[in-house]
Structure formats: structure tokens, C-alpha cells
Scaffold this motif. Structure first.
Motif, mmCIF file in Angstrom:
data_model
loop_
_atom_site.group_PDB
_atom_site.id
_atom_site.type_symbol
_atom_site.label_atom_id
_atom_site.label_comp_id
_atom_site.label_asym_id
_atom_site.label_seq_id
_atom_site.Cartn_x
_atom_site.Cartn_y
_atom_site.Cartn_z
ATOM 1 N N TYR A 60 4.198 42.562 -44.459
ATOM 2 C CA TYR A 60 5.049 42.406 -43.217
ATOM 3 C C TYR A 60 4.422 41.105 -42.150
ATOM 4 O O TYR A 60 5.118 40.260 -41.704
ATOM 5 C CB TYR A 60 5.094 43.787 -42.706
ATOM 6 C CG TYR A 60 5.662 43.482 -41.046
ATOM 7 C CD1 TYR A 60 7.043 43.703 -40.936
ATOM 8 C CD2 TYR A 60 5.130 43.354 -39.939
ATOM 9 C CE1 TYR A 60 7.586 43.472 -39.813
ATOM 10 C CE2 TYR A 60 5.331 43.392 -38.674
ATOM 11 C CZ TYR A 60 6.663 43.615 -38.529
ATOM 12 O OH TYR A 60 7.394 43.556 -37.386
ATOM 13 N N TYR A 61 3.441 41.294 -42.065
ATOM 14 C CA TYR A 61 2.805 40.141 -41.228
ATOM 15 C C TYR A 61 2.828 38.818 -41.940
ATOM 16 O O TYR A 61 2.927 37.618 -41.120
ATOM 17 C CB TYR A 61 1.335 40.566 -40.434
ATOM 18 C CG TYR A 61 1.392 41.411 -39.587
ATOM 19 C CD1 TYR A 61 2.066 41.191 -38.362
ATOM 20 C CD2 TYR A 61 0.936 42.845 -39.588
ATOM 21 C CE1 TYR A 61 2.252 42.178 -37.172
ATOM 22 C CE2 TYR A 61 0.760 44.009 -38.719
ATOM 23 C CZ TYR A 61 1.674 43.497 -37.706
ATOM 24 O OH TYR A 61 1.727 44.376 -36.505
ATOM 25 N N SER A 62 2.443 38.662 -43.246
ATOM 26 C CA SER A 62 2.760 37.399 -43.904
ATOM 27 C C SER A 62 3.947 36.979 -43.775
ATOM 28 O O SER A 62 4.057 35.672 -43.427
ATOM 29 C CB SER A 62 2.409 37.656 -45.315
ATOM 30 O OG SER A 62 0.790 37.828 -45.477
ATOM 31 N N LYS A 64 6.024 37.524 -41.221
ATOM 32 C CA LYS A 64 6.040 37.015 -39.809
ATOM 33 C C LYS A 64 5.374 35.828 -39.631
ATOM 34 O O LYS A 64 6.005 34.801 -38.896
ATOM 35 C CB LYS A 64 5.560 37.823 -38.970
ATOM 36 C CG LYS A 64 6.384 39.369 -38.788
ATOM 37 C CD LYS A 64 7.464 39.239 -37.812
ATOM 38 C CE LYS A 64 8.375 40.472 -37.936
ATOM 39 N NZ LYS A 64 9.911 40.132 -37.354
ATOM 40 N N ALA A 65 4.323 35.515 -40.399
ATOM 41 C CA ALA A 65 3.606 34.183 -40.062
ATOM 42 C C ALA A 65 4.261 33.182 -40.603
ATOM 43 O O ALA A 65 4.398 32.063 -40.216
ATOM 44 C CB ALA A 65 2.163 34.477 -40.916
ATOM 45 N N LYS A 66 4.971 33.433 -41.740
ATOM 46 C CA LYS A 66 5.640 32.265 -42.621
ATOM 47 C C LYS A 66 6.925 32.056 -41.884
ATOM 48 O O LYS A 66 7.256 30.762 -41.559
ATOM 49 C CB LYS A 66 6.034 32.730 -43.923
ATOM 50 C CG LYS A 66 6.305 31.612 -44.948
ATOM 51 C CD LYS A 66 6.717 31.998 -46.375
ATOM 52 C CE LYS A 66 7.067 30.893 -46.883
ATOM 53 N NZ LYS A 66 7.630 31.081 -48.382
ATOM 54 N N ARG A 68 7.320 32.304 -38.712
ATOM 55 C CA ARG A 68 6.797 31.339 -37.607
ATOM 56 C C ARG A 68 6.309 30.183 -37.791
ATOM 57 O O ARG A 68 6.661 29.237 -36.955
ATOM 58 C CB ARG A 68 5.631 32.472 -37.036
ATOM 59 C CG ARG A 68 5.255 31.835 -35.770
ATOM 60 C CD ARG A 68 4.004 32.686 -35.369
ATOM 61 N NE ARG A 68 2.886 32.211 -36.480
ATOM 62 C CZ ARG A 68 1.860 32.757 -36.540
ATOM 63 N NH1 ARG A 68 1.248 33.637 -35.669
ATOM 64 N NH2 ARG A 68 0.960 32.696 -37.510
ATOM 65 N N ALA A 69 5.898 30.136 -38.863
ATOM 66 C CA ALA A 69 4.846 28.713 -39.103
ATOM 67 C C ALA A 69 5.776 27.735 -40.168
ATOM 68 O O ALA A 69 5.193 26.800 -40.342
ATOM 69 C CB ALA A 69 3.610 28.934 -39.347
ATOM 70 N N VAL A 70 6.711 28.322 -40.687
ATOM 71 C CA VAL A 70 7.479 27.272 -41.816
ATOM 72 C C VAL A 70 8.702 27.067 -41.400
ATOM 73 O O VAL A 70 9.428 28.151 -41.153
ATOM 74 C CB VAL A 70 7.247 27.861 -43.160
ATOM 75 C CG1 VAL A 70 7.868 27.029 -44.200
ATOM 76 C CG2 VAL A 70 5.730 28.288 -43.372
ATOM 77 N N GLU A 104 18.028 28.603 -31.816
ATOM 78 C CA GLU A 104 16.820 29.431 -31.697
ATOM 79 C C GLU A 104 15.624 28.577 -30.728
ATOM 80 O O GLU A 104 15.055 29.284 -29.947
ATOM 81 C CB GLU A 104 16.371 29.753 -32.891
ATOM 82 C CG GLU A 104 16.592 30.971 -33.489
ATOM 83 C CD GLU A 104 16.051 31.276 -34.793
ATOM 84 O OE1 GLU A 104 14.996 30.860 -35.169
ATOM 85 O OE2 GLU A 104 16.792 31.618 -35.910
ATOM 86 N N GLU A 235 5.509 22.761 -42.390
ATOM 87 C CA GLU A 235 4.722 23.713 -41.678
ATOM 88 C C GLU A 235 5.085 23.096 -40.166
ATOM 89 O O GLU A 235 5.349 21.965 -40.048
ATOM 90 C CB GLU A 235 3.402 23.073 -41.704
ATOM 91 C CG GLU A 235 2.605 23.927 -42.607
ATOM 92 C CD GLU A 235 1.297 23.581 -42.789
ATOM 93 O OE1 GLU A 235 0.273 24.104 -43.372
ATOM 94 O OE2 GLU A 235 0.770 22.765 -41.721
ATOM 95 N N ARG A 236 5.218 24.233 -39.238
ATOM 96 C CA ARG A 236 5.467 23.728 -37.817
ATOM 97 C C ARG A 236 4.663 24.674 -37.046
ATOM 98 O O ARG A 236 4.135 25.798 -36.991
ATOM 99 C CB ARG A 236 6.954 24.467 -37.538
ATOM 100 C CG ARG A 236 7.447 24.332 -36.308
ATOM 101 C CD ARG A 236 8.805 24.608 -36.113
ATOM 102 N NE ARG A 236 8.847 26.075 -36.535
ATOM 103 C CZ ARG A 236 10.349 26.611 -36.693
ATOM 104 N NH1 ARG A 236 11.386 26.059 -36.490
ATOM 105 N NH2 ARG A 236 10.336 27.989 -36.970
ATOM 106 N N ASP A 237 3.941 23.707 -36.104
ATOM 107 C CA ASP A 237 2.966 24.239 -35.260
ATOM 108 C C ASP A 237 3.723 24.838 -34.037
ATOM 109 O O ASP A 237 4.936 24.962 -33.895
ATOM 110 C CB ASP A 237 1.828 23.430 -34.936
ATOM 111 C CG ASP A 237 2.443 22.349 -33.974
ATOM 112 O OD1 ASP A 237 3.375 22.706 -33.206
ATOM 113 O OD2 ASP A 237 1.394 21.457 -33.619
ATOM 114 N N ALA A 238 2.681 25.644 -33.073
ATOM 115 C CA ALA A 238 3.363 26.251 -32.034
ATOM 116 C C ALA A 238 4.213 25.530 -30.954
ATOM 117 O O ALA A 238 4.756 25.969 -30.361
ATOM 118 C CB ALA A 238 1.941 26.819 -31.287
ATOM 119 N N ARG A 241 5.922 21.032 -33.510
ATOM 120 C CA ARG A 241 5.576 19.967 -34.227
ATOM 121 C C ARG A 241 5.554 20.096 -35.638
ATOM 122 O O ARG A 241 5.037 21.100 -36.015
ATOM 123 C CB ARG A 241 4.323 19.217 -33.775
ATOM 124 C CG ARG A 241 4.612 18.636 -32.446
ATOM 125 C CD ARG A 241 3.125 18.038 -32.003
ATOM 126 N NE ARG A 241 2.272 19.208 -32.047
ATOM 127 C CZ ARG A 241 1.206 19.189 -31.090
ATOM 128 N NH1 ARG A 241 1.031 18.286 -30.325
ATOM 129 N NH2 ARG A 241 0.442 20.072 -31.147
#
Lengths: 647, 366
Positions: A60-62, A64-66, A68-70, A104, A235-238, A241
Motif C-alpha cells: 500500500y505505501y509503496s 503511495k510512494a510511487k 507521489r514520486a513518479v 492536480e 521521478e518527481r520530487d516534492a 521537479r
């Protein structure tokens, strides 16, 4: 123990010796043991929690991490081209700059971004806002705010990109129709997939920003024309970028489709129908190939990409000319063009044994209380089969209709393909009506009256057919009974020209027609053009066979709007063998011989490369207009992705 | 000569007797340095962190080998206490959490915890194991509450955490059961009565912290952002982690306060559940070792002091890890060894040096 007493025993603070009590040791050890338990409880809680998060809820968190960050970008596959049989590309793609807004990433600051954009694009903020929210509601994914940006706009946006979060400029291949309206009803159009379509189609690999063939050939051959989208994961950072590329799947371009349509014929047909309402269909009698299909008026398919403004949309929707309607596949009363079907039925039933046996036409035909009139009020005098076809004598066919059983007439009509879709495959194609007793019983819950047979025998009354059906019916007569399905596609090719699929002609049925009968009918059709009602379709040096038709429009409507009858001319041509069948319908054009037949003549001239008969002035004007209408070559014609890969 | 030889022997004994504690200590130091490397691009953090570890370790060595706590004048504890209280009063007046002196920024409350433990341990040890009178307890509470009152102004959470911790410490020191029960009941009733009023008095950011704790995903853009990002980082670490310097949340800056409060999330993301277990076993062992040491040490001051220190370290762990994993509300408490920072590194070494100091004495007087 009395606590008070214990306090009294308290030694002085200055006393530095340690109290030597085993009791103290035991108490202390127990207390520390409790702290140890506390330590283990806390460790247990923390490890348990870590276990829950990292092992049980890891996926689940993976995810979410993806998420968010991809950032996943779809690389849209270029759509396959559509090419006519004479090698003209009639639907292609061109590279354009598109301005997207990502709802978004600009959530909460939409207005701010839109204000900035309205300044850069020099557009009204209100309009921009309206467009944005409309598109956001209608489509998934990013909002295409403006298409086909100019270089100036692109550079203005790109230099300010830092201040414009969520604003994306992309080069995309966009559908482009070099011949615009001329091919609209044939090719259809593409438009962006909307929310409800996306819900239905996402399992087939469509992405929310895809375009979809919505009608015509574009829709019918969607599976070949659409490519397979590629994908790029970055990849997209916070701070939004983008970083390194994680994955890249190149898109697969759509397949090219070669259609049987003859470009020259199609363009001629389009120009002939310009400023008129009507349809032209041309078929090849050899295999049922669709050589041309034009319906007029038409819409510029580009509009579906640029978007209609609300006013434009309103005008088009309420236009009495109904430009969205594909008239080639709409039912009309066939009028006298149907007489050939009646004649065939007469021959096949034996009602006509000798074509030379004649009927006297006085101009009217009394039947019961009613008097049916011939279009020629003066009457045709003595009329045999050939003259009846050539002059389109109604009275001859009234007599014939009286002798024929309506069910038999319907059977013959159906054997020619009338009453059924032609196999073209467009979902909005109408089957028309070939009435018989069962049909009437079902439709009106009434028995068939013989008087109705009389009306049907001249193509009026309940009977309706589409222009493409009439072309198909005459195709069967032209080739001696081979009922081919109308086929628009010839082959599917990949980008290197390799043929992936060939569409073979489909012989739906074989109608057995006595060769003698056939030659009589041909003779009749020939006389129509030579000495009869369709003389204006005559082309020197070419044998043309045709039948005019003048379909009566409902009298009331006609009176009110001061409208003419529908003009028909269905014909085929060829010297040694018959090469082409055409069906021309001019809505409210008047007499078939005057309004429709000349157009057929022009079509044949174009098809055979003979000099045109149209007035030079008119022609010049028309040509100029087409030149103007024809947009310039695409600005940037990127080679298709697959080709680039191969090099 | 003889003394020196004996000293060397003692050290060898000392290390041999407490081998695992030393291993755990060096393991944790290694983790602490590794974790800052793990965070990536900012080298100043890495080098400053190493510098703090060097300074801290020197202090540690001095305190372990050169200090005899029986010879330290208790007045030092008292003066430190008074000094820190005054400092906190001044900070409270200026509403500042950090004392900034040039490049350094120190948190007096970090040091106050240690001084309080020293002070209480000393005072109780002077009772030589006999129960304390209510008057003593009253004095203790007053000593505790005065600096906490100043702390409440600037750092409410931390004041509560320290208060709670010392309450447990007092229980261990023998706070009579009726006091414990009475105070617990009192606090419960008091908070039940005051909760509605307090809720209204809370500032939005304080309320938000509670919202964020209760539903991090719902408020993931606002109050729950920190916790949500932390949960994602920890959860996405999985069993074996995403690898050294590979963590997405860390690398792409999704984790706020990754150097300090959420350094654990960085560790958990990079090295996974295995890494968390590894850290917790080293850290847990050190605390467990400290507690058994407290049982074995003959010196009363040492017994009390060690338990106090262990409680501080346990509290730090519980609130930092618990906060990062959503077990407890998020508070800004650094984690010894994992978090970057001068105050936390120095105080950690200082506290551990007390444990090792008494371990050495145990070996010495064997």
C-alpha cells in the motif's frame, strides 16, 4: 510498618555511609524489573507498529510512494494515416504544440495560473476559465487549454515555466485532414475521449487523453488506426521537479489504412454538390468497392479538435441543412429510380413477357375511386418497356404494379440489397423500408391495399431507400447479378508499406437474372440517357446507363417551405465492361433529369479523364475556392516513431 | 606505576565485562553517521554531524574515565539547575525555543532533563534508601514544575513529555502509591473537566496536529503532511529497505525535517524492517544493559541516576519512533544517534557516559 516511625529513624543527610539493607536491594531490583517490562512493552509496540507498516502495509505505501514520486507521462501513438486507392493521403497527423494544464498540481491556485496564462495568450480570462472548467468536467486527465500554439506563445510560456506550475507545453501529433469537408462524411472525425467513453474503453488500453475515431472510417477502423501508447516514467520530487527517467516504453504507431475511395472522384463529387444538399455514392460493380461517398453540406472535421464555440455549435445544430447528417446513408423515397426494380420483378414474375407489348398512357390511370396521374400530364401514348423506362412513364408501371404481388416485388427489391444495410459498416446507416404485407401488418396493423402496390411500383408511398442502397441495387443490375457488399477498406499497412491485412470483396449473394431480361433492362437504361429523361448525363464516347428519379416531398411540407422534389439519378457506365455505378441525390433539386443527371455525367468525365462540360467560369471559381480551402502542408512533419527507431 | 598497571587492567576488564554494551554503542555511533550519509546531497550536515560525534565522544571518554561522581560537588547540579531554569525563564519571556549563540543553537531543556535526573538521584541517594517524606516529594515536584512552567510557554509537548517521564521516574524512586493514584485520578478529572475549554483555547496548529495524528491521509496536504510522508517513507521501506541513499522519500525531499525529527523514517526507508530491528536491538540492548547495571551497582546515586538516564533515552525513543509511525501524536523530539544536532548528540554521549562510568566502577570494585 508505621511510616511515621520510619521517618524518625531517618539518618542525617551529612552521613555518607551507605545504608546496608538487603531489603532495599530487593525493592530496587523489583522496581527496575518493572522498568524493564516497560522497556520491552515499548520495544514490542514499536516493532509491532514497524511490522504493520513495513511488512503488512508495504505494498500500500509503496504504491503511495510511487504515485507521489513518479510522474507517468503517456506518449501518444501517432494515428495511422488514411490513404485513397490512388495514393492520396486524406487523413494524416501533424506536429503541434499543445498547452496542457494539470488540474492536480494547480489545485487551489487555478485562478492565479489562468490569470497569468490569459495575459500571455492575450485571451479573455473569463473565456479561458470557462473553457478550463468545462474541459475539466468533461474529460479525465490534463486539460487541453489551447491547441496549436504559435512559436511566440510557446517561447513566452517556456521562459516563464518556473512561475507557471502545472502548465505543460507538449509537442503532439494531431489529426489533420488535408481535404477537410470533402471527406468529412466518409472519414468521420476524431475527438478527445470523454469521461463516459473512457470508463467504457479503459480496459482496452485507452488513456484519458487519447483521441478516438468517433464516426465514419475513423470509427469503423479504430482498431487498426489507433496505435499503442507509449509511456515515460520520471521521478518527481516534492517541489514538482523532474528527475531521472525510470522507464520508457516507446509508442507503437497506428497502422495505415488504404481505402478503395478514388480521391479524384471524391473531390469531383464534393465540388459538384457544393452549395447543394444531397449525396453522391460511387461503387465499383466488379467488387463492391466504394469509390466515392459525399454528403453535402459537411462540417470541417478540424472543428472537433479546435472545438466549436457555443455560438458555432448552436448555429450548426439548428441549421435546417443538417450538416452533421450523412445523407448517403439516410432513407429517401427512391421515386422513379425504383421503377427498374418493378420492371425486373415484372420480368421475373412473367407479368412482362414481351418488352415490346405496350400500354397506352393517357396521362392518368383510374383505379377505384382514385385517379393516379402520370408525371407527363399529356400522356406518353403507346408505351412499351423501353419507352416506359426511357420516359419514366408512370402509367406503364401502375399497370405493372397492379399485376404484381407486393410480396414478390419486395422479395425482388431485397434480392438487390434494398431494405438492408449495404455492408458499409457505419453504425448510423439506415436500412430504409421495403414494404410488404407483413411489414404493413406490423407497422399499421392493417391489410395491404392493391392501391398501395400501384404507388410503390413507381417508388413512392412507403418505400424508402438510401442513396448508397440504390447504388448497390444498380450494381447488381450492372454486373449481372453479383451482389457485392459495399467495402470501403482495401488494406491495412504498417509504416514501412508492408500489407498486414487485405480486405477481400465479399459476395453477399448471387441474384439469378435471365440474361435476356438483363439486356432489356440495360437497353432501357441506355435509352434514358440517349433519348429519355436523363439526356444531360450523356458523355460523348462513353456508354452511360441510368435512371432518373423525382421523389415527391410530402405535399404540405413542400408547399410551406416552397421546396422542390428530391432529384435522383442512379446510373452506371462503361464501354466494353461496366466500371462504375453512381447514385446521385439532390435534396429538393427538382427533376432528376435536370438536377441530378448532369452531376453523374460530370462524375464519369472525371473518372474517365474526359474534359469537363461545366461552364469554365463556374469551374474556375470552384477551383479557386478549393485552393483556399485546402490548408497548407503540415508545418512539421515528424517521421513516425517506429521509422525513427528503425533508422 | 602499580596504579597505572592496575588502571589498564581495569579498562581491559571493564571492556570485557561489558563487551556487548560497547559493541552496541559503536554500532549506534556507526548508524548515526551512516544515517546522515544516507540523506544525501548536503555534505555540511554530514561533516558537522561527524564533528558533533567527535566532540561528544571526547566528552564521553572524559566523563567515563576521569570523573568520579562521588567527588563531584552536588552544588554543581544545583547551580546548573538554577542556571538552566533562569535561561528557560529568559527564553520563555522572549518566546524562543532555542538559545542561539553564534553558530550554535542549543535547547536548554535537553540539558535540563539530565540535570534534573542528577539532582533527584543525588537527593534521593542522600536518603540512603529510606522512604521519602511527603515534604521531600513536594520539594521534588516544585523543583520539577518551575522550569516546566517556563517550557510550557514555548514547547507544550516537550513539557508534557518531560513531566510524564519524571512522574515515572518518581514512581521508580518510590513515590507512594496513594500519591500515584491520587495524582493520576486528579489529572484525569482535571483534564476531563478542562478538555473542552482547553480544546477551544488550543491554537489552530495545535489542533491541526491532533487532526493530523488521527487522520493523516485525510489531512495529507495540511496537518497530516508530515506524518503521512513519514508513514509512506517507513512503509515503502518494506522488509529489506530501498537501499543506502536510494530511498525515494529521502532523495526526492518528500520527508520534512528528515535530518532531525524524521531521521528514523529515513533510516527505515533505506534499510527496511531489518534496519529498524537492528537499530532497536542495539538501542534496546543498551537500555536493558543499563537497567541490569542499575540493579548490580552498589552506589545508590548510580542506581537512581542510571534508571533516570535510561528513562530519558527510552522516552526519546518512544516519542520519536511512535510519532514517526503514527502511534503517538507527532512531537518534535530528536532521536539519539539517528537525528542530527548538537544538543542531542552531546547530551546522548553525556548520558551514556554516566552508564559506562558506573559500569567501570562496578568492574573496579569487583
Amino acid at each position: 510498618m508505621n511510616p511515621k516511625k520510619r521517618y524518625n529513624r531517618r539518618p542525617k543527610l551529612e552521613d555518607n555511609r551507605y545504608a546496608d539493607t538487603t531489603e532495599l536491594e530487593i525493592i530496587w531490583k523489583r522496581r527496575v524489573f518493572y522498568v524493564q517490562i516497560l522497556l520491552f512493552v515499548i520495544l514490542f509496540l514499536l516493532i509491532g507498529r514497524a511490522f504493520k507498516l513495513q511488512i503488512l502495509k508495504h505494498s500500500y505505501y509503496s504504491k503511495k510512494a510511487k504515485e507521489r514520486a513518479v510522474a507517468t507521462y503517456i506518449i501518444r501513438a501517432p494515428r495511422g494515416e488514411i490513404i485513397t486507392s490512388d495514393g492520396v493521403v486524406v487523413a494524416t497527423n501533424r506536429a503541434v504544440f499543445q498547452l496542457y494544464l494539470d488540474p492536480e498540481s494547480i489545485e487551489g491556485e487555478e485562478e492565479e495560473v489562468l490569470v497569468k496564462l490569459s495575459k500571455i495568450l492575450r485571451e479573455d480570462f473569463g473565456q479561458l476559465k470557462e473553457r478550463y472548467y468545462f474541459a475539466k468536467k468533461r474529460y479525465f486527465g490534463r486539460v487541453l487549454l489551447k491547441r496549436d500554439l504559435s512559436w511566440d506563445e510557446v517561447s513566452k510560456i517556456l521562459v516563464r515555466q518556473y512561475y507557471l506550475p502545472g502548465v505543460i507545453v507538449e509537442v503532439e501529433s494531431e489529426r489533420y485532414y488535408p481535404y477537410g469537408e470533402a471527406f468529412f462524411h466518409l472519414l468521420g472525425y476524431v475527438a478527445r475521449i470523454d469521461r463516459s467513453e473512457y470508463q467504457k474503453l479503459k480496459s482496452m488500453g485507452y488513456s484519458p487523453e487519447d483521441y478516438l475515431g468517433k464516426s465514419g472510417v475513423e470509427r469503423l477502423f479504430e482498431e487498426y488506426l489507433r496505435g499503442e501508447n507509449g509511456r515515460i516514467e520520471v521521478e518527481r520530487d516534492a517541489k514538482g521537479r523532474l528527475g531521472k527517467v525510470l522507464d520508457r516504453v516507446p509508442p507503437k504507431a497506428g497502422k495505415d489504412l488504404v481505402i478503395n475511395v478514388n480521391h479524384k472522384l471524391q473531390m469531383t463529387a464534393y465540388e459538384l454538390l457544393k452549395d447543394k444538399r444531397g449525396a453522391i455514392v460511387a461503387l465499383s460493380p466488379k467488387d463492391g468497392s466504394l469509390l466515392a461517398l459525399v454528403s453535402s453540406p459537411a462540417v470541417d472535421p478540424k472543428k472537433y479538435l479546435t472545438g466549436f464555440s457555443p455560438e458555432e455549435w448552436k448555429v450548426l445544430m439548428s441549421d435546417p441543412k443538417k450538416p452533421f447528417l450523412n445523407r448517403a446513408i439516410q432513407p429517401y423515397p427512391p421515386g422513379s429510380t425504383f421503377k427498374l426494380v418493378t420492371a425486373l420483378a415484372g420480368l421475373q414474375s412473367g407479368a412482362i413477357r414481351d418488352p415490346k407489348s405496350s400500354v397506352f398512357c393517357s396521362g392518368s390511370f383510374p383505379f377505384g375511386q382514385k385517379i393516379f396521374r402520370c408525371w407527363e400530364r399529356k400522356g406518353h401514348g403507346s408505351v412499351d418497356l423501353f419507352k416506359a423506362i426511357a420516359q419514366s412513364c408512370d402509367v406503364y408501371f401502375y399497370n405493372l404494379g397492379l399485376k404484381l404481388d407486393i410480396n414478390f416485388l419486395a422479395k425482388v427489391a431485397r434480392s438487390l440489397g434494398l431494405g438492408y444495410p449495404t455492408g458499409l459498416g457505419f453504425p448510423d446507416e439506415k436500412p430504409g423500408i421495403i414494404p410488404d404485407r407483413a411489414w404493413k401488418k406490423k407497422r399499421f396493423k392493417e391489410d395491404w391495399y392493391t392501391g398501395e402496390s400501384i404507388v410503390v411500383s413507381i417508388g413512392q408511398g412507403y418505400v424508402t431507400t438510401t442513396p448508397i442502397q440504390m447504388a448497390k441495387a444498380y450494381l447488381v443490375l450492372a454486373n449481372g447479378g453479383y451482389r457485392y457488399q459495399v467495402s470501403v477498406a482495401r488494406e491495412v499497412r504498417d509504416k514501412n508499406g508492408r500489407v498486414l491485412k487485405r480486405f477481400e470483396p465479399i459476395l453477399e449473394g448471387r441474384v439469378s437474372i435471365n440474361p435476356q431480361h438483363l439486356s432489356w433492362l440495360h437497353e432501357g437504361l441506355k435509352q434514358v440517357v440517349e433519348i429519355g429523361t436523363g439526356k444531360s448525363a450523356r458523355v460523348p464516347g462513353l456508354q452511360v446507363y441510368g435512371k432518373t428519379g423525382t421523389a415527391q416531398v410530402v405535399a404540405l411540407e413542400r408547399k410551406r417551405a416552397n421546396l422542390e422534389h428530391h432529384a435522383w439519378f442512379v446510373s452506371f457506365a462503361g464501354n466494353s465492361s461496366i466500371d462504375i455505378v453512381t447514385s446521385v441525390l439532390v435534396e429538393h433539386g427538382g427533376h432528376g433529369g435536370q438536377a441530378a443527371a448532369p452531376l453523374a455525367g460530370e462524375l464519369y468525365r472525371a473518372y474517365y479523364g474526359l474534359p469537363s462540360q461545366r461552364k469554365p467560369k463556374e469551374k474556375e471559381g470552384a477551383e479557386e475556392e478549393t485552393l483556399e480551402e485546402r490548408p497548407l502542408e503540415p508545418l512539421l512533419n515528424l517521421p513516425p516513431v517506429e521509422e525513427r527507431g528503425a533508422q | 606505576m602499580i596504579e597505572q598497571k592496575e588502571g589498564l587492567n581495569t579498562i581491559v576488564h571493564f571492556i570485557k565485562d561489558n563487551l556487548f554494551a560497547w559493541v552496541a554503542l559503536f554500532g549506534l555511533i556507526f548508524i548515526g553517521i551512516l544515517n546522515q550519509f544516507n540523506m544525501g546531497e548536503n555534505t555540511t550536515h554530514i561533516f558537522k554531524n561527524i564533528a558533533w560525534h567527535v566532540i561528544g565522544f571526547l566528552i564521553f571518554l572524559i566523563c567515563v574515565f576521569k570523573v568520579d561522581f562521588n567527588k563531584v560537588s552536588p552544588q554543581i547540579y544545583l547551580f546548573s539547575y538554577l542556571f538552566l531554569t533562569l535561561l528557560m525563564f529568559i527564553l520563555a519571556v522572549f518566546k524562543k525555543r532555542w538559545l542561539v549563540i553564534g553558530p550554535l543553537s542549543l535547547q536548554p531543556s535537553e540539558f535540563l532533563k539530565i540535570v534534573l535526573v542528577l539532582l533527584f538521584s543525588y537527593m534521593v541517594s542522600k536518603r540512603r534508601g529510606l522512604p521519602l517524606s511527603p515534604k521531600d516529594w513536594l520539594i521534588f515536584f516544585i523543583i520539577l514544575i518551575i522550569p516546566l512552567l517556563f517550557l510550557v510557554v514555548v514547547d507544550l509537548d516537550y513539557a508534557f513529555i518531560i513531566g510524564g517521564m519524571f512522574f515515572v521516574f518518581f514512581m521508580v524512586l518510590g513515590l507512594p502509591k496513594r500519591f500515584v493514584v491520587g495524582m493520576t485520578v486528579g489529572v484525569l478529572i482535571f483534564s476531563a473537566l478542562l478538555a473542552p475549554i482547553a480544546w477551544q483555547k488550543l491554537k489552530p496548529h495545535q489542533k491541526g496536529r491532533i487532526y493530523g495524528y488521527l487522520a493523516p491521509e485525510k489531512y495529507y496536504k495540511t496537518w497530516g503532511y508530515q506524518l503521512y510522508q513519514s508513514l509512506i517513507a517507513i512503509g515503502s521501506g518494506g522488509f529489506a529497505g530501498q537501499g543506502f541513499r536510494q530511498g525515494w522519500s529521502t532523495r526526492l525531499n518528500y520527508l520534512p525535517a528528515k535530518h532531525t525529527d524524521l531521521a528514523f523514517a529515513v533510516w527505515a526507508e533505506a534499510f527496511g524492517f531489518i534496519g529498524v530491528l537492528f537499530f532497536l536491538s542495539l538501542y534496546g540492548y543498551l537500555l536493558y544493559w543499563g537497567l541490569t547495571l542499575s540493579q548490580q551497582v552498589k552506589d545508590l546515586f548510580g542506581k537512581y541516576l542510571i534508571v533516570g538516564i535510561v528513562l530519558i533515552l527510552l522516552w526519546q525513543l518512544f516519542f520519536n519512533f511512535g510519532g514517526a509511525m503514527g502511534l503517538l501524536p507527532m512531537t518534535s523530539i530528536p532521536q539519539p544517534f539517528l537525528s542530527y544536532g548538537g544538543s542531542i548528540t552531546i547530551t546522548t554521549y553525556l548520558m551514556l557516559s554516566f552508564l559506562f562510568n558506573f559500569a567501570k566502577r562496578k568492574s573496579l570494585f569487583k
